[in-house]
Motif scaffolding. Structure first.
Motif, short mmCIF file in Angstrom:
data_model
loop_
_atom_site.label_atom_id
_atom_site.label_comp_id
_atom_site.label_asym_id
_atom_site.label_seq_id
_atom_site.Cartn_x
_atom_site.Cartn_y
_atom_site.Cartn_z
N ARG A 66 0.94 -1.19 0.13
CA ARG A 66 -0.06 0.18 -0.19
C ARG A 66 0.60 0.97 0.30
NH1 ARG A 66 -4.66 1.36 -1.62
NH2 ARG A 66 -5.34 3.62 -0.87
N THR A 67 2.47 1.04 1.04
CA THR A 67 2.63 2.39 0.06
C THR A 67 3.37 2.89 -0.45
OG1 THR A 67 3.28 1.83 3.35
CG2 THR A 67 5.27 3.49 2.37
N ALA A 68 3.86 1.86 -1.14
CA ALA A 68 4.01 1.81 -2.48
C ALA A 68 3.14 2.30 -3.52
CB ALA A 68 5.22 0.74 -3.30
N TRP A 69 1.80 1.70 -3.52
CA TRP A 69 0.92 2.68 -4.41
C TRP A 69 0.77 4.08 -3.98
CZ3 TRP A 69 -3.12 1.31 -8.06
CH2 TRP A 69 -3.59 1.74 -7.61
N VAL A 70 0.86 4.18 -2.67
CA VAL A 70 0.14 6.06 -2.31
C VAL A 70 1.10 6.72 -3.02
CG1 VAL A 70 -1.27 5.15 -1.11
CG2 VAL A 70 1.12 5.37 0.04
N ARG A 71 2.40 6.48 -2.37
CA ARG A 71 4.03 6.86 -3.28
C ARG A 71 3.67 7.16 -4.54
NH1 ARG A 71 8.31 5.06 1.68
NH2 ARG A 71 7.24 6.27 3.00
N GLY A 72 3.43 6.61 -5.14
CA GLY A 72 3.63 6.69 -6.23
C GLY A 72 4.74 5.56 -7.11
N SER A 73 4.88 4.80 -6.50
CA SER A 73 6.63 3.75 -7.26
C SER A 73 6.26 2.21 -7.14
CB SER A 73 7.35 4.02 -6.14
OG SER A 73 7.19 3.43 -4.59
N SER A 74 4.61 2.34 -7.28
CA SER A 74 4.28 0.88 -7.57
C SER A 74 4.95 0.70 -8.42
CB SER A 74 2.82 0.73 -7.46
OG SER A 74 2.08 -0.51 -7.52
N THR A 75 5.18 -0.68 -8.93
CA THR A 75 5.43 -1.42 -10.13
C THR A 75 4.80 -2.57 -10.21
OG1 THR A 75 7.25 -2.60 -9.32
CG2 THR A 75 7.60 -0.71 -9.95
N TRP A 76 3.88 -2.34 -9.75
CA TRP A 76 3.23 -4.35 -9.97
C TRP A 76 2.36 -3.90 -11.92
CZ3 TRP A 76 -1.78 -6.24 -12.38
CH2 TRP A 76 -2.14 -7.95 -11.27
N PRO A 77 2.73 -5.12 -12.38
CA PRO A 77 3.29 -6.67 -11.85
C PRO A 77 4.21 -6.84 -12.21
CG PRO A 77 2.28 -6.73 -14.09
CD PRO A 77 2.50 -5.01 -13.67
#
Length: 600
Positions: free
Chosen positions: A166-177
């Motif tokens: 969740r932290t990666a998502w709200v910080r804009g650094s998510s790389t999924w998948p």
């Protein structure tokens, strides 16, 4: 009395636990909001996917997902809003695009999987997965998305594997998948570090499995549309005043773009009063990812669009012919790199860094850790030493940052001075492998493939021409299509003897399961090995590989033909077709070899 009260409290606790664990249903109420409802009568709650404080525990027997389209599924999984453990996940998607309704494609079912079902009725899709023991919600959604959307993690043999939470998502650094969904978060001191500990500008990730150039036909002059506000949403209009697409926050941008009612090779003029909101930005990103070029009568609007990384033109009439095709290709490439979560934090981001904060994956608080890209091994089976230098120069100009070149000299040997000259032109490693003349083409390619170090293998023909974005386009197409093998169209054929380049416009459309150009094929080592490797036949090596990839359930995608020219000298070629036939196939002819076909 005390015993009765204790018994009542136990009964109430048991009933509450039954309600909480019996089942949970998740629905989308807006493009950015989900509603979570326990099965047994508890009041549903709504959560915004971009709310930093939103996080919903789910400990249930069954997690039911009732979603309007596949884009909602990927956004829900990537946001890591839900956490906990479930034994079963049941998905119902109201509308699926035709190229994703082809059947079940799990990456690899877990050993404790006890039930799998896939049911497609019209455009609706229903999928159910059940396990013997409880699985984390992150793992369950990961497996479900892989089955439905076929997202591709980079097939790399080393490097950082970031955790996505969740932290990666709200910080804009998510790389999924690409990253691994962590629930609970994985040990960040071990092999799964976070991508960054600093805040990166949040941008809604684009689901490029739906918002992509599939079906785009780059022919002639681009179609013109206008985008205007309409209540809470925006509408795409034709020049004649017909409503084409309606985008509303209650729906999904990506699914709207799947509609066959519009042409993706287009220029869209933006109204001056278009609202500046995250939803409108997401609409523009989706349009661009399909190949749309932006324009506006207002210079201020054009500057704002360019500042945010969109490809913009002052005069829509210039989006015509080969140069216009290149503009559309650049628009789709830039949008995919800037907005796809698996691409936007890689070194490719510099190619799309047109302007704006965060355009290269960074924010005002510092740079994000770059994500590794798969290494590409370029395989050249050469029988023509006179053509090798031109091929090497084309490869030296490639914008893709991580690749190597393996040159198989088939029946001849290069002297040390020539090899040194070739290495001097290339900014990447070059290995030269001498192969006897009595070996077949497939045996040469097999020898090079075994010696290659890259995760992806790209076949290149020594006498054909390649533009600087050739490898980048193929890797981006691998991500956005989810195909096991991608290649370009053999659309442009240069006949050296006639001094003519033929444009076979019938090969312009981007599609699955159509015949691509053999000299542009890109696939992973794993797919090649699963298909049995290269055929030892002296001819039809490319067609044989395509047939065997299909036979193992693989998918093939042909992207655009820009940045590649099939060169015909009139001598021996594995593709047997005479000049007269090639000339007759062409709808358009150009004198010489137009540079705009190769270079943006």
């Amino acid at each position: 009395m005390r015993r009765l009260r204790t018994a009542r409290l136990r009964h109430e606790a048991h009933e509450l636990a039954r309600r909480l664990t019996g089942g949970v249903t998740v629905r989308m109420t807006r493009w950015d909001t989900v509603e979570v409802s326990p099965t047994h009568g508890l009041r549903p709650r709504r959560y915004r996917l971009d709310d930093p404080q939103a996080r919903r525990p789910v400990h249930a027997e069954v997690l039911r997902l009732d979603l309007p389209d596949a884009a909602c599924l990927e956004r829900l999984a990537g946001s890591c809003l839900l956490h906990g453990h479930v034994r079963e996940v049941s998905l119902r998607i109201a509308t699926m695009p035709t190229w994703l309704r082809g059947g079940l494609r799990p990456r690899g079912l877990a050993r404790d999987t006890t039930a799998v079902s896939w049911r497609a009725v019209g455009s609706r899709l229903e999928v159910r997965l059940r396990w013997k023991s409880r699985r984390s919600v992150g793992d369950a959604l990961d497996e479900l998305c892989t089955t439905v959307l076929r997202p591709r993690r980079w097939e790399q043999t080393g490097g950082v594997v970031p955790t996505v939470d969740r932290t990666a998502w709200v910080r804009g650094s998510s790389t999924w998948p690409h990253g691994v969904l962590g629930d609970p978060p994985l040990d960040t001191s071990g092999p799964f570090p976070p991508l960054t500990t600093r805040t990166v500008e949040f941008r809604w990730p684009l689901v490029t499995a739906l918002a992509n150039p599939h079906g785009r036909r780059l022919v002639g002059t681009a179609r013109r549309y206008s985008l205007r506000p309409d209540g809470d949403g925006v509408v795409l209009w034709t020049e004649a005043g017909d409503r084409v697409l309606s985008f509303h926050p209650r729906g999904s941008v990506e699914q709207t773009l799947v509609s066959p009612r519009w042409d993706k090779y287009a220029v869209v003029s933006l109204a001056d009063d278009l609202p500046d909101t995250p939803f409108v930005d997401h609409v523009l990103a989706g349009l661009a990812a399909c190949g749309v070029v932006m324009t506006s009568p207002s210079a201020a609007v054009r500057d704002r669009l360019a500042h945010r990384g969109h490809v913009v033109v002052d005069d829509p009439s210039t989006v015509d012919g080969p140069s216009g095709y290149q503009v559309s290709v650049a628009a789709a490439r830039n949008a995919a790199i800037r907005h796809d979560p698996a691409l936007r934090h890689t070194p490719l981001a510099r190619l799309a860094a047109v302007g704006g904060t965060g355009s290269n994956g960074t924010g005002s608080n510092g740079e994000a850790t770059p994500l590794s890209l798969p290494t590409v091994s370029v395989l050249i089976a050469s029988k023509r030493p006179t053509d090798v230098m031109t091929c090497v120069r084309d490869l030296a100009a490639q914008t893709y940052p991580t690749f190597e070149v393996l040159l198989g000299t088939h029946g001849y040997t290069l002297d040390e001075a020539t090899v040194a000259d070739l290495r001097a032109h290339l900014p990447v490693p070059l290995r030269v492998v001498d192969v006897p003349a009595d070996r077949t083409l497939g045996e040469v390619l097999g020898t090079l493939s075994r010696r290659a170090d890259g995760e992806l293998l790209a076949k290149v023909d020594d006498d054909d021409r390649y533009g600087p974005d050739h490898l980048t386009d193929l890797v981006v197409a691998t991500r956005t299509s989810g195909a096991d093998l991608v290649a370009k169209a053999a659309r442009f054929v240069h006949l050296v003897g006639e001094g003519t380049t033929v444009d076979r416009t019938w090969a312009a459309v981007e599609a699955y399961d159509v015949t691509p150009a053999g000299g542009t094929m890109l696939l992973s080592r794993g797919v090649l090995q699963a298909a049995g490797g290269w055929s030892t036949s002296p001819r039809h090596v490319d067609a044989d590989l395509l047939a065997r990839v299909r036979s193992i359930g693989g998918t093939i995608y042909r992207t655009h033909g820009l940045g590649y020219v099939y060169v015909r000298h009139g001598g021996e070629h594995t593709w047997q077709a005479d000049h007269a036939q090639l000339l007759d196939d062409g709808d358009v002819r150009y004198d010489g070899l137009p540079e705009a076909i190769l270079t943006p």
